[in-house]
Design an enzyme around this catalytic site. Structure first.
Site, short mmCIF file in Angstrom:
data_model
loop_
_atom_site.label_atom_id
_atom_site.label_comp_id
_atom_site.label_asym_id
_atom_site.label_seq_id
_atom_site.Cartn_x
_atom_site.Cartn_y
_atom_site.Cartn_z
N GLN A 1 -4.60 -1.84 9.41
CA GLN A 1 -4.63 -3.14 8.97
C GLN A 1 -5.19 -4.42 9.52
O GLN A 1 -4.67 -4.52 10.80
CB GLN A 1 -3.06 -3.27 8.71
N LYS B 1 0.86 -1.24 -0.07
CA LYS B 1 0.05 -0.10 0.24
C LYS B 1 0.98 1.21 0.21
O LYS B 1 0.59 2.21 -0.65
CB LYS B 1 -1.00 -0.03 1.40
N ASP C 1 -11.47 2.51 3.87
CA ASP C 1 -11.65 0.97 3.72
C ASP C 1 -12.96 0.77 3.60
O ASP C 1 -13.60 -0.41 3.53
CB ASP C 1 -10.93 0.12 4.82
#
Ligand code: NAD
Length: 283
Positions: A95, A51, A118
């Site tokens: 994460q 990322k 997200d």
């Protein structure tokens, strides 16, 4: 036709880079993604690195905050709160999975919905259900971008079957397909006669986490097959679809690797730019 998400991602990221190059020329504030990594899970570390690299390639600023595995929930939420309040940060990603003992749901809830790139905060999940503006989770958004690239933007009259009902993939993919006018059936681990149902699909989305489970017995000749699965088998990545079996009868199929995976990161970048745009508009 084999549709490589990796190629589509390069194309879309090229377009994003042009946008950011213009911002740099004008001396504007750049989009910034903050990634919070807790602990030392090697797979998570590698996802976070990819990322960060993707941000770097197109000029999005990236902060990786690495926290120890034994951090307590209150400390973790304090870090998230600081990123919520940081005016330089547009997107925040925690994460997953978090190490044992930490509450993922509470951590996701601590992210400000306007920075939740997200799309996993209940406010954004609710926005998707209610057709309101919000962040769409990256993998489902990537699946829809692949379908669009295959010329399938309006799915009126099409039958779609989604294999899997997770919050991360199956549920949001089903909603997005319905928004594009598909008639959607979701199947899951307790569904009877799954192969027969899948065989009715014009568009089959496999997101079950079972390596090479979907054979040609699940696929109608001419169907579009999108393989979301990422399964590590003997050190190799395998999809949920047995590619060699299904590819000859599918009209379009995505491979693993180089399929949906690269599009997930690409959509994260897109969501970060979207968050930046909203923050700039509301300044
Ligand atoms: P999950 O384990 O949360 O959910 C799996 C779903 O599949 C469940 O709803 C379960 O009921 C269903 N299922 C299990 N066996 C089934 C069967 N035999 N028939 C029909 N349904 C069945 O997994 P997830 O987070 O939704 O991820 C699914 C897959 O996608 C995994 O391989 C994961 O690694 C992968 N994934 C890929 C990306 C990407 O970027 N490409 C992103 C997220 C997840």
């Amino acid at each position: 036709m084999i549709l490589y998400g990796s190629e589509l991602a390069v194309k879309l990221q090229g377009q994003m880079k042009e946008k950011i190059d213009r911002l740099i020329e004008q001396g504007d504030r750049l989009p910034c993604l903050s990634v919070i990594l807790v602990g030392d899970n090697p797979a998570s570390q590698s996802y976070v690195r990819s990322k960060a690299n993707a941000c770097h390639k197109i000029g999005i600023e990236n902060r990786t905050i690495h926290l120890p595995a034994d951090i307590d929930q209150a400390e973790l939420e304090k870090v998230i709160q600081a990123e919520n309040e940081n005016p330089k940060v547009d997107g925040i990603l925690v994460q997953l999975p978090l190490p044992k003992g930490l509450d993922e749901k509470a951590a996701l809830l601590a992210i400000s919905p306007d920075k939740d790139v997200d799309g996993l905060h209940p406010a954004n999940a609710g926005a998707l259900v209610l057709d309101r503006e919000g962040f769409v989770p990256c993998t489902p958004k990537g699946v829809m971008a692949i379908l669009k690239e295959a010329g399938l933007d309006d799915l009126s009259g099409k039958r779609a079957v989604v294999m899997g009902r997770s919050n991360l993939v199956g549920k949001p993919v089903g909603l997005l397909l319905q928004k594009k006018n598909a008639t959607v059936t979701t199947i899951h681990s307790r569904t009877a006669h799954a192969a027969d149902i899948c065989k009715e699909a014009d568009i089959l989305i496999a997101a079950i986490g079972k390596p090479e489970y979907v054979t040609k017995d699940f696929v109608k000749p001419g169907a579009v097959v999108i393989d979301v699965g990422i399964n590590r088998v003997d050190g190799k990545l395998k999809g949920d679809v047995l590619f060699s079996d299904v590819e000859p009868i599918a009209s379009v199929i995505t491979p693993v690797p180089k399929g949906v995976g690269p599009m997930t990161v690409c959509m994260l970048l897109e969501n970060t730019i979207e968050a930046w745009k909203k923050h700039e508009e509301n300044k």
